[in-house]
Design a protein around this motif. Structure first.
Motif, PDB file in Angstrom:
ATOM      1  N   VAL A 168       0.830  -1.203   0.000  1.00 49.78           N
ATOM      2  CA  VAL A 168       0.000   0.000   0.000  1.00 49.78           C
ATOM      3  C   VAL A 168       0.868   1.258   0.000  1.00 49.78           C
TER       4      VAL A 168
ATOM      5  N   VAL B 142      -8.074   1.417   1.252  1.00 45.80           N
ATOM      6  CA  VAL B 142      -7.641   0.326   2.127  1.00 45.80           C
ATOM      7  C   VAL B 142      -7.592   0.762   3.589  1.00 45.80           C
TER       8      VAL B 142
ATOM      9  N   PRO C  60      -9.271   3.020   5.536  1.00 45.82           N
ATOM     10  CA  PRO C  60     -10.518   2.965   6.324  1.00 45.82           C
ATOM     11  C   PRO C  60     -11.058   1.547   6.465  1.00 45.82           C
ATOM     12  N   VAL C  61     -10.914   0.729   5.416  1.00 43.45           N
ATOM     13  CA  VAL C  61     -11.424  -0.641   5.516  1.00 43.45           C
ATOM     14  C   VAL C  61     -10.671  -1.397   6.609  1.00 43.45           C
ATOM     15  N   VAL C  62      -9.353  -1.191   6.647  1.00 45.18           N
ATOM     16  CA  VAL C  62      -8.572  -1.863   7.678  1.00 45.18           C
ATOM     17  C   VAL C  62      -8.966  -1.345   9.051  1.00 45.18           C
ATOM     18  N   GLU C  63      -9.289  -0.052   9.114  1.00 46.66           N
ATOM     19  CA  GLU C  63      -9.738   0.488  10.408  1.00 46.66           C
ATOM     20  C   GLU C  63     -11.036  -0.169  10.851  1.00 46.66           C
ATOM     21  N   LEU C  64     -11.929  -0.414   9.887  1.00 48.32           N
ATOM     22  CA  LEU C  64     -13.169  -1.111  10.226  1.00 48.32           C
ATOM     23  C   LEU C  64     -12.863  -2.534  10.685  1.00 48.32           C
ATOM     24  N   MET C  65     -11.846  -3.122  10.055  1.00 50.20           N
ATOM     25  CA  MET C  65     -11.436  -4.473  10.441  1.00 50.20           C
ATOM     26  C   MET C  65     -11.001  -4.465  11.903  1.00 50.20           C
TER      27      MET C  65
ATOM     28  N   ALA D  62     -12.125  -2.535  14.061  1.00 50.29           N
ATOM     29  CA  ALA D  62     -13.253  -2.218  14.931  1.00 50.29           C
ATOM     30  C   ALA D  62     -14.190  -3.397  15.119  1.00 50.29           C
ATOM     31  N   VAL D  63     -14.026  -4.444  14.331  1.00 50.60           N
ATOM     32  CA  VAL D  63     -14.910  -5.618  14.491  1.00 50.60           C
ATOM     33  C   VAL D  63     -14.716  -6.170  15.905  1.00 50.60           C
TER      34      VAL D  63
ATOM     35  N   ILE E 180      -3.890  -8.131  12.449  1.00 49.63           N
ATOM     36  CA  ILE E 180      -3.487  -7.551  11.157  1.00 49.63           C
ATOM     37  C   ILE E 180      -3.707  -6.033  11.101  1.00 49.63           C
TER      38      ILE E 180
END
Lengths: 254, 536, 716
Positions: free
Chosen positions: C437, C449, C451-456, C458-459, C577
């Protein structure tokens, strides 16, 4: 003229931060209801000198000082003169316009409110006169509730002047107020400064020599933390006493 | 050799490998979301009822849940069918090998009854019997009659619940006195005066509750009258009391619109209803409510303290060893495992502070603890400690976005440090504070481990907020969505049947957390844009 | 002049000062909180490492020759039995009440109290052997509770006159008494049961009976033996095992649970003996399980009824020791020289000794955690029923007499194992993703990528754990070969495809945009996955006879758990991750672009620039990222709780589960009684966890700040 008591005065002022000495024994004066310009190359300490008069340097890390800084003959560090009271008396306008993220109205009445003025009519009155004195009233009188951040750069800077004037200071410190403005806004600002000089004492830091010549009654030249020369602007530019001054105003360095 | 070297130097393989790592990570989160949405999303959709006739002539009616290779006969498949009728058949599920199915159909007259007890019932209605009417399943108005009866029973149940609540309220003073008497006796003290008070209170309770108890009996009687006679696929009839039915639908006969209505209705029940059958059916409202209330209490503690800390670090602290120590403490607070906070919360908040409160204020009830046991307040405070760094970091970012020039401007006008902060800096930093609060809420909503030791329960008999004074009961235990997932998914007696319910809870929690995080990310991006603008 | 009122100004300045004070206090609160957290946890678990104290209480006395004594359960009164048949009850203030032993003809010849203190056996002047039951009676009255000790006769046994009584045990209804005999001992029981002879070949010097009187231990001058009193032979006890002794025995007692026999001898040594399986199948031998040396002959051994502690009286010095902990908790130096009886209070909160002259010495015992010590927590311990020292976590023994086993080592190893497997998966994956990246991808991809990883991140971990345990674990179990295959096939397919791609003509290669490149890789990955899971069964059939798990057990002796380290590595990796990725990506982004450009300008490819410049420059940041990831993996609770199976086994196999410290706290702390040993051990576990993450986080913070300084200079 020279018989007037100086409003601002420093005597053998040394100022520094930590181990660096920025001002090295400066004695300078600003006379009432006149514009005094401080000129000099970048880093010569003119802004530091300016900030001594409202003690803005006090907040910086490692600040120290020797010598006297007098406002109308009174030491500004006098314990009987609270910092805030000093700043009500000595207004300041910064190099870059720094309006608060509030409405135009709230920006201008910020100072009076701090001083405890609560009457709405007084505040409205102050608002109008300050904006008028800063030559901004006509442009903003219909949109006083708008955010100050939406004004143009020149307008923002004049708003900052109006904000400073609203506290009815005796002295106004201007720290390169036009350096970020285009020529038209600069002209308008200079006009404002000249008008204001009829009522308040103004100390202007600039590295624009033409501006100093246009606006200031007196001019002082600082170089490497020392006062090189000080005098009436006309004679200062036409007949500098020091070689260094002459070299600076003819553009050989700086 | 040189070919290998040039291959390595060119780096295509390395680039592709790293790219694959990105895709793998994204694929994992995508896969997780898809699985959850797929399972949870389809769970509430009315599935067709299938009737299977097996080789041995027996018949099964139910929903097909799964299909997989038969482990005992390679090459063939088997299905898992939910046959319901737990009180008759024993188990909810049956495995049926494809080979053993003689015929298969979807009868339009098969009905699904969702019940308050014993789970679903699948069968063919025969007739509806109530005190004043009798309706054959073949009659055209049967569906309407059944719906009427179900609704009427629902009203009776509502009344029943209302009566019980009133009785509970009448019982409250007696319970309080009883606790004091028990406490006194357990401590070996005299309790004669208290016992007299208790007897008096019991007398008054009995007097006041008499009409309510009578009415309760009537309600029970009324609710037990209407019965639905069902024929089961395997033969035999079963009478089902209508008040035990939550919803009755003939899934195979429904139009798409009607299915959608049932689907939405089930979602609504899930979100707003009370749990049934030890959380494996019904709704999760108490868990949602408990989560929300706990998070709110947590915010009340974490946000002010976090903002003050951030303000201290950013506006007041000098650059010295003490500040460095505070920062190190903060960094560590952020990295400490959540269960450590749980252990601390239990030891300090529950046993030390709570125990102290009990000794001071609730000594009457000792040794039964009031605050000296896990409760929503202690859970909230524990999580506040956990989320503090989140608030601090976001608030600091907000404070850093305020240009120094603006602070100087206010100071130059004669504002004190506090006036500058309050009138200029804090309003400017609001998005940062808000971001912090949202992120803290999102983190707290999904955190389970510390709650397990500080007061979460699988089934709370009472909500921490209700109509009994003082309304907000900070000492009560509470339910939580995350713990609900853990508990139902791992500790319920019927994990297979409850699994889709858990997926639905997972979906709700996931949506909540994702929405909160997206809001925070958006807010923060706006703040960062401004920060970049200010730096120019 | 300004409208400034001095009063107004004074007020704002005052408010300013107050607020500054408040904010400084509030800000310091974080430091206070963290310090307090540590100190509090430490204070909560420190008491367990303290051995114990015995505080002497007033010595009170009855003036008659004492034979035996009992204490009530609440430690209020001691009852002393005199040779004259009198029962003198003294309370702590020294007030005495006198009664007499019902049904006994004074003077008494001898008296023995059972180990729990519930039975008294006497031979009285008539030579009859009689047994009394001793019971603490509690009555509630208006004045609160009154406690008394009731001594009631229960049985008269057919004893051989003037044989020495060695021990008494059994229930009040049918007590059994062990009597000395010429070639061993005799066990006599009530209710017409026959006397059993226990043949030792020499007179027994000391003896002990289990609680149910089904086992007897005897020591003669030269040997120790244990007998089982079964129903097979009504006349004799079966000899189970024997062992020779070096020093003449003086005292014998069974530790609570009746598994271990303690033997005190004239040399001052106390040895612990257990019955273990012998070298011949089915044979049993006596095994020396521990030694507690001391000076001065052992006079008697008293047994705790709460735990595996015992008190040894060596005349003037009483030592209270713990059997499995192998340590002396308290030395009571103020004990009398001629105690006829030393007893531990029923609740293990006191010690009493009665001298021959009837003086009662009492101590308040303060040893709340006798079973704990640093060595018990961290070193192998030989528990009862074990043939060698082992590291075991089993916090509940299942029964009162089975002691909890609290070794932290399985938990620590489990924690590190889980973290290790998680990092093995997430470390390479996240670092590689961050490299791509930051170095290879256009900034548009980065904007997606990140923000998506940040959501990951937050799961909620409970969600990850749920899916790992109920979705991934069964899948992996079914396709274990395919899963293992994936680890090799996935990278191999990508590298192979890249090699093929590189041989393509230049225009083809350059025509590939990032987007289509990613799509291509995605396709490759999908194909590889499908390949793995279709070949799965075929390979399992070809290599492992169609049953990998069976093969594993047969070939390597490794069992397969459904919830195992592979699943945990995957699930915990999912949680780790985002943390590693975010920090690593920051580290790469902070490498001044000018450095990379300079490298590219010298003709390096993007990969060479990344390898020679970006990776070395960012390496401290990458290290910090991994450390943070490790910290998270070590402390993560819900995922491991749900996906590990939670069995505290000491195994590093990827196919076994484990129990981590965090999960253990979460499961056991709610059930642990406040202030108890388990509670304190769990708090210590929390503290250790805190320390571990403190180290990783501080290391990461220090490295990161060094990095900032380095590039701060470089950028300036």
């Amino acid at each position: 003229m020279s018989g007037d008591l100086p409003v601002l005065e420093t005597r053998r002022l040394h100022v520094g931060f930590g181990s660096t000495e920025v001002l090295k024994g400066i004695s300078v004066r600003a006379l009432p209801r006149r514009v005094t310009a401080l000129i000099g190359p970048s880093g010569c300490g003119k802004s530091t000198l300016l900030r001594c008069f409202n003690r803005m340097n006090d907040h910086l890390q490692g600040f120290w000082r020797r010598g006297e800084v007098l406002l109308e003959g009174r030491e500004v560090h006098d314990p009987g003169l609270p910092l805030e009271a000093l700043r009500f008396q000595v207004g300041m306008v910064f190099q870059k316009a720094n309006p608060f993220p509030l409405s135009i109205r709230e920006n201008v009445v910020f100072g009076p409110k701090l001083a405890g003025v609560t009457s709405a009519s007084t505040l409205e009155q102050t608002l109008q006169t300050s904006l008028q004195r800063a030559n901004l009233w006509e442009e903003v009188k219909d949109s006083l509730g708008r955010s100050a951040l939406q004004l143009s750069g020149g307008q923002q800077q004049r708003l900052c002047i109006a904000r400073a004037l609203a506290s009815s200071p005796d002295v106004l410190l201007l720290d390169e107020p036009a350096s970020a403005l285009d020529p038209i806004a600069t002209a308008k600002l200079e006009e404002t400064v000249l008008e204001l000089a009829e009522q308040v004492t103004i100390l202007l830091v600039t590295h624009n020599l033409q501006q100093a010549a246009r606006v200031a009654g007196r001019t002082a030249f600082l170089y490497l933390g020392q006062l090189v020369e000080e005098g009436e602007t006309e004679s200062f530019f036409s007949a500098p006493r020091e070689k260094l001054t002459e070299e600076y105003i003819t553009g050989r360095f700086g | 050799m040189s070919a290998l070297r040039s291959f390595l130097a060119e780096g295509t393989a390395q680039r592709w490998l790293t790219g694959a790592a990105v895709l793998l990570s994204l694929g994992m989160i995508l896969g997780l979301v898809l699985v959850v949405v797929e399972v949870a999303g389809s769970f509430f959709w009315p599935h067709p009822l299938v009737e299977l006739e097996l080789e041995d002539g027996s018949r099964l009616l139910g929903e097909i849940w799964d299909r997989e290779p038969d482990p005992r006969a390679p090459g063939t498949q088997r299905v898992r069918i939910k046959v319901g009728n737990r009180e008759v058949l024993g188990a909810d599920f049956r495995w049926v090998r494809d080979a053993s199915v003689r015929s298969r159909r979807e009868p339009a007259d098969a009905w699904l009854l969702e019940r308050r007890e014993y789970g679903n019932f699948f069968g063919f209605p025969e007739r509806l019997e109530s005190s004043d009417r009798r309706s054959e399943a073949t009659s055209p108005d049967f569906a309407a009659a059944l719906e009427d009866e179900v609704r009427a029973a629902g009203r009776l149940l509502d009344e029943d619940r209302g009566l019980r609540r009133k009785l509970d309220r009448l019982h409250a003073p007696v319970a309080r006195l009883q606790a004091r008497v028990n406490g006194a006796l357990a401590r070996g003290e005299q309790a004669t005066a208290l016992q007299a008070q208790l007897a008096e209170a019991q007398r008054r309770e009995a007097e006041a509750s008499l009409p309510l108890v009578q009415r309760l009996g009537e309600v029970h009687d009324l609710a037990g009258r209407a019965r639905l006679i069902m024929r089961m696929a395997g033969g035999g009839e079963k009478a089902i009391v209508v008040s035990n039915i939550v919803r009755a639908v003939p899934p195979n006969a429904l139009s798409t619109g009607a299915r959608l209505t049932v689907y939405l209705d089930r979602w609504w029940e899930f979100l707003s209803g009370e749990p049934r059958e030890s959380n494996t059916e019904g709704g999760i409202f108490p868990a949602i409510f408990g989560t929300a209330l706990m998070v709110m209490l947590m915010t009340l503690a974490a946000v002010p303290l976090g903002v003050v800390t951030a303000v201290y670090l950013n506006e007041y602290a000098r650059d010295n060893a003490f500040t460095a120590a505070v920062r190190l403490a903060l960094a560590n607070l952020a990295g400490v495992p959540s269960i450590v906070f749980g252990a601390f919360g239990l030891g300090f908040f529950v046993y030390t502070v709570g125990g102290g409160i009990d000794r001071l204020l609730y000594s009457d009830a000792l040794p039964t603890p009031t605050f000296g046991t896990g409760g929503i307040l202690w859970a909230a405070l524990t999580l506040a400690l956990l989320t503090l760094p989140v608030v601090v970091v976001a608030t600091e970012e907000g404070l850093q976005s305020v240009p120094q020039a603006v602070r100087d401007g206010a100071r130059a006008l004669g504002a004190t440090r506090w006036q500058t902060l309050r009138r200029v800096v804090l309003p400017y930093a609001t998005p940062g504070i808000l971001t912090g609060a949202i992120l803290a809420v999102a983190r707290a909503a999904g955190e389970v481990a510390p709650l397990m030791v500080t007061g979460v329960v699988k089934l709370a008999p009472t909500m921490p907020f209700d109509t009994t004074p003082p309304f907000l009961h900070l000492d009560r235990k509470f339910m939580h969505m995350g713990f609900h997932i853990f508990d139902v998914g791992f500790q319920s007696p019927n994990v297979e049947a409850a699994k889709p319910m858990v997926y639905a809870t997972v979906l709700v929690l996931l949506v909540l957390v994702v929405v909160l995080n997206m809001a925070a990310i958006l807010l923060r991006n706006r703040l960062r844009k401004r920060l970049r603008g200010a730096a120019v | 002049m300004s409208p400034l009122g001095p009063a107004h100004l004074r007020r704002s300045r005052l408010v300013d000062r107050v607020v500054a004070g408040a904010i400084t206090t509030g800000g310091s609160l974080v430091l206070v909180a963290v310090t307090f957290l540590m100190v509090f946890l430490l204070a909560q678990c420190l008491p367990m490492l303290r051995g114990g104290d015995a505080h002497p209480e007033r010595t009170v006395g009855a003036s008659h020759e004492a034979l035996a004594a009992f204490e009530d359960e609440y430690r209020e009164r001691v009852t002393v039995l005199g040779r004259d048949g009198s029962l003198v009850t003294v309370d702590r203030a020294g007030q005495a009440a006198v009664g007499s032993l019902e049904g006994a003809t004074p003077p008494l010849r001898q008296a023995v109290v059972s180990s729990p203190g519930d039975l008294l056996a006497c031979e009285d002047a008539s030579g009859a052997l009689k047994v009394w039951s001793v019971r603490t009676a509690v009555r509630w009255g208006d004045a609160g509770r009154t406690i008394s000790t009731e001594v009631t006769p229960t049985a008269t046994l057919p004893g051989a006159a003037s044989a020495r009584i060695l021990a008494v045990a059994g229930s009040a209804e049918s007590p059994s008494v062990l009597l000395q005999a010429d070639d061993g001992a005799t066990l006599v029981s009530g209710e017409g049961a026959p006397a059993r002879t226990l043949t030792l070949g020499a007179p027994a010097v000391a003896g002990a009976l289990s609680h149910d009187a089904r086992e007897a231990w005897l020591a003669s001058a030269s040997g120790l033996a244990t007998f089982a009193v079964g129903d097979a032979d009504p006349a004799a006890g079966a000899l189970v095992a024997t062992a020779p002794l070096g020093s003449p025995p003086t005292a014998l007692a069974l530790v609570l649970g009746d598994v271990t026999c303690l033997l005190g001898d004239a040399s001052g040594m106390v040895t612990a003996w257990q019955v273990v399986s012998g070298p011949v199948a089915g044979s049993r031998v006596l095994d020396l399980a521990g030694r507690f040396p001391g000076t001065g002959p052992v006079r008697s051994i008293a047994i705790s009824q709460r735990n595996k502690c015992f008190a040894v009286d060596r005349g003037g010095l009483v030592q209270i020791a713990h059997l499995t902990g192998r340590r002396v908790l308290v030395d009571v130096g103020s004990a009398p020289l001629d105690a006829v009886l030393v007893g531990l209070s029923r609740r293990f909160d006191g010690l009493f000794a009665v001298t021959g002259a009837g003086a009662v010495h009492r101590w308040r015992l303060d040893a709340p955690h006798p079973e704990l010590s640093a060595s018990v927590l961290f070193l192998p311990v030989r528990y009862e029923g074990y043939t060698k020292a082992d590291l075991v976590w089993q916090s509940t023994g299942g029964s009162e007499t089975n002691e909890p086993k609290l070794s932290l080592v399985p938990l620590i190893v489990g924690t590190l194992k889980g973290a290790l497997y998680a990092l093995l998966f997430s470390g390479p994956c996240a670092l590689a993703a961050a490299l791509y990246v930051s170095q290879f991808a256009p900034s548009r991809l980065r904007a997606v990528v990140k923000p998506v990883v940040e959501l990951m991140a937050a799961v909620p971990s409970v969600v990850v754990g749920f899916l790992a345990a109920l979705l991934v674990a069964p899948l992996v179990q079914r396709h274990i070969v395919g899963t293992l295959l994936m680890l090799i096939v996935l990278p191999a397919v990508v590298v192979g495809a890249a090699a093929v791609f590189q041989t393509l003509p230049g225009p083809w290669r350059r025509g590939l945009s990032t987007r289509s490149e990613l799509l291509l890789i995605a396709g490759l990955l999908a194909a590889a996955l499908v390949l793995c899971f279709t070949l799965d069964t075929a390979i399992e059939g070809a290599l492992f006879g169609g049953d990998f798990k069976g093969w594993l057990l047969a070939a390597a002796g490794i069992t397969y758990d459904q919830r195992n380290a592979v699943v945990v590595g995957f699930a915990l990796g999912f949680a780790v991750i985002p943390i590693i990725f975010t920090l690593a990506e920051d580290a790469f982004s902070n490498v001044p672009p000018s450095l990379i450009s300079a490298s590219l300008a010298l003709g390096a490819t993007r990969w060479q620039a990344a390898r020679t410049v970006a990776i070395p420059a960012a390496s401290p940041g990458l290290f910090a990222a991994l450390m943070n990831g490790l910290g998270r993996a070590v402390g993560e609770t819900m995922i491991v709780l749900m996906a590990t199976g939670n069995t505290p086994v000491l195994s590093l196999s990827p196919f076994n589960g484990m129990r981590t410290m965090a999960a253990c706290i979460a499961v056991e702390l709610p059930e642990a009684p406040h202030g108890g040993s388990l509670y304190r051990v769990l708090i210590l576990t929390a503290l250790l966890l805190f320390a571990m993450t403190f180290v990783t986080n501080t290391a990461a913070a220090v490295v990161a700040s060094r990095l900032r300084k380095r590039f701060g200079r470089l950028a300036a």
